[in-house]
Structures are given as C-alpha cells and as structure tokens.
Scaffold this motif. Sequence first.
Motif, PDB file in Angstrom:
ATOM      1  N   HIS A   1       0.842  -1.207   0.000  1.00 10.20           N
ATOM      2  CA  HIS A   1       0.000   0.000   0.000  1.00 10.20           C
ATOM      3  C   HIS A   1       0.874   1.253   0.000  1.00 10.20           C
ATOM      4  O   HIS A   1       0.574   2.219  -0.710  1.00 10.20           O
ATOM      5  CB  HIS A   1      -0.943   0.014   1.204  1.00 10.20           C
ATOM      6  CG  HIS A   1      -2.088  -0.926   1.093  1.00 10.20           C
ATOM      7  ND1 HIS A   1      -3.082  -0.789   0.151  1.00 10.20           N
ATOM      8  CD2 HIS A   1      -2.393  -2.036   1.815  1.00 10.20           C
ATOM      9  CE1 HIS A   1      -3.961  -1.770   0.291  1.00 10.20           C
ATOM     10  NE2 HIS A   1      -3.558  -2.548   1.289  1.00 10.20           N
ATOM     11  N   LEU A   2       1.945   1.226   0.784  1.00  4.76           N
ATOM     12  CA  LEU A   2       2.868   2.362   0.817  1.00  4.76           C
ATOM     13  C   LEU A   2       3.478   2.577  -0.568  1.00  4.76           C
ATOM     14  O   LEU A   2       3.542   3.704  -1.049  1.00  4.76           O
ATOM     15  CB  LEU A   2       3.961   2.114   1.860  1.00  4.76           C
ATOM     16  CG  LEU A   2       4.938   3.260   2.094  1.00  4.76           C
ATOM     17  CD1 LEU A   2       4.233   4.471   2.690  1.00  4.76           C
ATOM     18  CD2 LEU A   2       6.069   2.801   3.004  1.00  4.76           C
ATOM     19  N   LEU A   3       3.884   1.493  -1.195  1.00  6.93           N
ATOM     20  CA  LEU A   3       4.448   1.583  -2.540  1.00  6.93           C
ATOM     21  C   LEU A   3       3.430   2.177  -3.513  1.00  6.93           C
ATOM     22  O   LEU A   3       3.766   3.064  -4.301  1.00  6.93           O
ATOM     23  CB  LEU A   3       4.904   0.202  -3.014  1.00  6.93           C
ATOM     24  CG  LEU A   3       5.469   0.103  -4.431  1.00  6.93           C
ATOM     25  CD1 LEU A   3       6.650   1.044  -4.638  1.00  6.93           C
ATOM     26  CD2 LEU A   3       5.876  -1.329  -4.720  1.00  6.93           C
ATOM     27  N   ASN A   4       2.206   1.718  -3.441  1.00  9.79           N
ATOM     28  CA  ASN A   4       1.156   2.268  -4.315  1.00  9.79           C
ATOM     29  C   ASN A   4       0.964   3.760  -4.054  1.00  9.79           C
ATOM     30  O   ASN A   4       0.774   4.540  -4.982  1.00  9.79           O
ATOM     31  CB  ASN A   4      -0.158   1.533  -4.104  1.00  9.79           C
ATOM     32  CG  ASN A   4      -0.104   0.087  -4.552  1.00  9.79           C
ATOM     33  OD1 ASN A   4       0.776  -0.331  -5.285  1.00  9.79           O
ATOM     34  ND2 ASN A   4      -1.052  -0.697  -4.074  1.00  9.79           N
ATOM     35  N   ASP A   5       1.002   4.134  -2.771  1.00  9.52           N
ATOM     36  CA  ASP A   5       0.767   5.532  -2.394  1.00  9.52           C
ATOM     37  C   ASP A   5       1.883   6.472  -2.861  1.00  9.52           C
ATOM     38  O   ASP A   5       1.633   7.645  -3.095  1.00  9.52           O
ATOM     39  CB  ASP A   5       0.593   5.665  -0.881  1.00  9.52           C
ATOM     40  CG  ASP A   5      -0.708   5.070  -0.383  1.00  9.52           C
ATOM     41  OD1 ASP A   5      -1.607   4.789  -1.211  1.00  9.52           O
ATOM     42  OD2 ASP A   5      -0.825   4.870   0.843  1.00  9.52           O
ATOM     43  N   VAL A   6       3.111   5.963  -2.968  1.00  8.80           N
ATOM     44  CA  VAL A   6       4.216   6.845  -3.345  1.00  8.80           C
ATOM     45  C   VAL A   6       4.557   6.783  -4.834  1.00  8.80           C
ATOM     46  O   VAL A   6       5.393   7.561  -5.292  1.00  8.80           O
ATOM     47  CB  VAL A   6       5.501   6.587  -2.520  1.00  8.80           C
ATOM     48  CG1 VAL A   6       5.264   6.869  -1.065  1.00  8.80           C
ATOM     49  CG2 VAL A   6       6.052   5.205  -2.740  1.00  8.80           C
ATOM     50  N   SER A   7       3.922   5.903  -5.553  1.00  8.20           N
ATOM     51  CA  SER A   7       4.189   5.843  -6.988  1.00  8.20           C
ATOM     52  C   SER A   7       3.783   7.166  -7.624  1.00  8.20           C
ATOM     53  O   SER A   7       2.647   7.607  -7.509  1.00  8.20           O
ATOM     54  CB  SER A   7       3.430   4.685  -7.628  1.00  8.20           C
ATOM     55  OG  SER A   7       3.951   3.463  -7.158  1.00  8.20           O
ATOM     56  N   GLY A   8       4.749   7.829  -8.235  1.00 10.54           N
ATOM     57  CA  GLY A   8       4.496   9.114  -8.867  1.00 10.54           C
ATOM     58  C   GLY A   8       4.540  10.292  -7.915  1.00 10.54           C
ATOM     59  O   GLY A   8       4.234  11.411  -8.302  1.00 10.54           O
TER      60      GLY A   8
ATOM     61  N   LEU B   1       2.456   9.827   4.797  1.00 11.39           N
ATOM     62  CA  LEU B   1       3.375   8.755   4.423  1.00 11.39           C
ATOM     63  C   LEU B   1       4.311   8.390   5.571  1.00 11.39           C
ATOM     64  O   LEU B   1       4.646   7.220   5.765  1.00 11.39           O
ATOM     65  CB  LEU B   1       4.171   9.145   3.176  1.00 11.39           C
ATOM     66  CG  LEU B   1       3.342   9.268   1.894  1.00 11.39           C
ATOM     67  CD1 LEU B   1       4.157   9.936   0.793  1.00 11.39           C
ATOM     68  CD2 LEU B   1       2.829   7.903   1.449  1.00 11.39           C
ATOM     69  N   THR B   2       4.716   9.390   6.346  1.00 13.29           N
ATOM     70  CA  THR B   2       5.541   9.130   7.524  1.00 13.29           C
ATOM     71  C   THR B   2       4.772   8.288   8.533  1.00 13.29           C
ATOM     72  O   THR B   2       5.316   7.339   9.103  1.00 13.29           O
ATOM     73  CB  THR B   2       6.013  10.451   8.164  1.00 13.29           C
ATOM     74  OG1 THR B   2       6.830  11.154   7.216  1.00 13.29           O
ATOM     75  CG2 THR B   2       6.805  10.210   9.429  1.00 13.29           C
ATOM     76  N   ALA B   3       3.508   8.617   8.736  1.00  6.64           N
ATOM     77  CA  ALA B   3       2.679   7.839   9.659  1.00  6.64           C
ATOM     78  C   ALA B   3       2.542   6.398   9.169  1.00  6.64           C
ATOM     79  O   ALA B   3       2.624   5.451   9.961  1.00  6.64           O
ATOM     80  CB  ALA B   3       1.312   8.485   9.813  1.00  6.64           C
ATOM     81  N   ASP B   4       2.360   6.218   7.882  1.00  8.98           N
ATOM     82  CA  ASP B   4       2.243   4.876   7.308  1.00  8.98           C
ATOM     83  C   ASP B   4       3.540   4.087   7.497  1.00  8.98           C
ATOM     84  O   ASP B   4       3.513   2.931   7.913  1.00  8.98           O
ATOM     85  CB  ASP B   4       1.896   4.941   5.817  1.00  8.98           C
ATOM     86  CG  ASP B   4       0.495   5.455   5.550  1.00  8.98           C
ATOM     87  OD1 ASP B   4      -0.323   5.518   6.500  1.00  8.98           O
ATOM     88  OD2 ASP B   4       0.220   5.802   4.388  1.00  8.98           O
ATOM     89  N   ALA B   5       4.659   4.716   7.182  1.00 10.01           N
ATOM     90  CA  ALA B   5       5.947   4.040   7.330  1.00 10.01           C
ATOM     91  C   ALA B   5       6.222   3.710   8.788  1.00 10.01           C
ATOM     92  O   ALA B   5       6.722   2.624   9.102  1.00 10.01           O
ATOM     93  CB  ALA B   5       7.064   4.911   6.753  1.00 10.01           C
ATOM     94  N   SER B   6       5.870   4.617   9.686  1.00  6.12           N
ATOM     95  CA  SER B   6       6.067   4.374  11.119  1.00  6.12           C
ATOM     96  C   SER B   6       5.225   3.205  11.605  1.00  6.12           C
ATOM     97  O   SER B   6       5.680   2.392  12.419  1.00  6.12           O
ATOM     98  CB  SER B   6       5.738   5.638  11.920  1.00  6.12           C
ATOM     99  OG  SER B   6       6.637   6.672  11.579  1.00  6.12           O
ATOM    100  N   ALA B   7       4.006   3.099  11.093  1.00  6.91           N
ATOM    101  CA  ALA B   7       3.137   1.976  11.463  1.00  6.91           C
ATOM    102  C   ALA B   7       3.733   0.657  10.974  1.00  6.91           C
ATOM    103  O   ALA B   7       3.682  -0.357  11.691  1.00  6.91           O
ATOM    104  CB  ALA B   7       1.739   2.180  10.886  1.00  6.91           C
ATOM    105  N   ILE B   8       4.300   0.658   9.791  1.00  6.95           N
ATOM    106  CA  ILE B   8       4.943  -0.555   9.271  1.00  6.95           C
ATOM    107  C   ILE B   8       6.141  -0.908  10.141  1.00  6.95           C
ATOM    108  O   ILE B   8       6.338  -2.071  10.509  1.00  6.95           O
ATOM    109  CB  ILE B   8       5.372  -0.365   7.801  1.00  6.95           C
ATOM    110  CG1 ILE B   8       4.138  -0.185   6.914  1.00  6.95           C
ATOM    111  CG2 ILE B   8       6.216  -1.546   7.325  1.00  6.95           C
ATOM    112  CD1 ILE B   8       4.451   0.338   5.522  1.00  6.95           C
TER     113      ILE B   8
END
Length: 95
Positions: free
Chosen positions: A20-27, A81-88
């Motif tokens: 999901h993170l990868l999808n969110d940062v594409s582009g 995105l930081t929150a997402d990465a931190s959760a991972i």
Amino acid sequence: VLIFDVEPEQPADPIILVQHLLNDVSGVGPGKSLANKAALARTYYAANDIPATCAVLTDFVSELMVQAGKKKLTTTQAAALTADASAIMETVGCN
C-alpha cells in the motif's frame, strides 16, 4: 440466541502494508526514489531481513522529511506517508 465466534482483529500483514505504501508513493516526490525505497523494504521483508527492512524504512522517512513542502511532495502527504511508514516499522518490530 446465536453466538458468533468473533476472532480478534489480526494485525495487518507487513507485506500488504508496504505494498500500500508503494502504491501511495508511486508518482509522488522527485523521481522514483520513494517508490524504490518502498519496493526495497518489501523485498527485504519478504526475505525476512528485518534489520534491512527497518533501515530502508528509516531512510524513507528521512527522505520524506527532506522533501516535505517541496514541489512534488506536500507537507500533508509527507506527514501521512511518515505515519504509514512508522506503522509498518512498528508492525515489523523496528527499534
């Protein structure tokens, strides 16, 4: 009266979270650096290399901080995105 067995909520699968993170940062952001880091984190996690996964996600967050507010990454996007990465990172057990 019917009683249903309700299983406790299962923690999210880190592979799915990273995808999901990868999808969110594409582009998003300059070039493909953020997407490349997310893809690398997914690869390391799939190989069960938690220290490398954590290192790549730490670099990912650092890059977000540098790019936040610049042309291609708003501060709102960077915060999400930081929150997402931190959760991972929490899910996989990064210290």
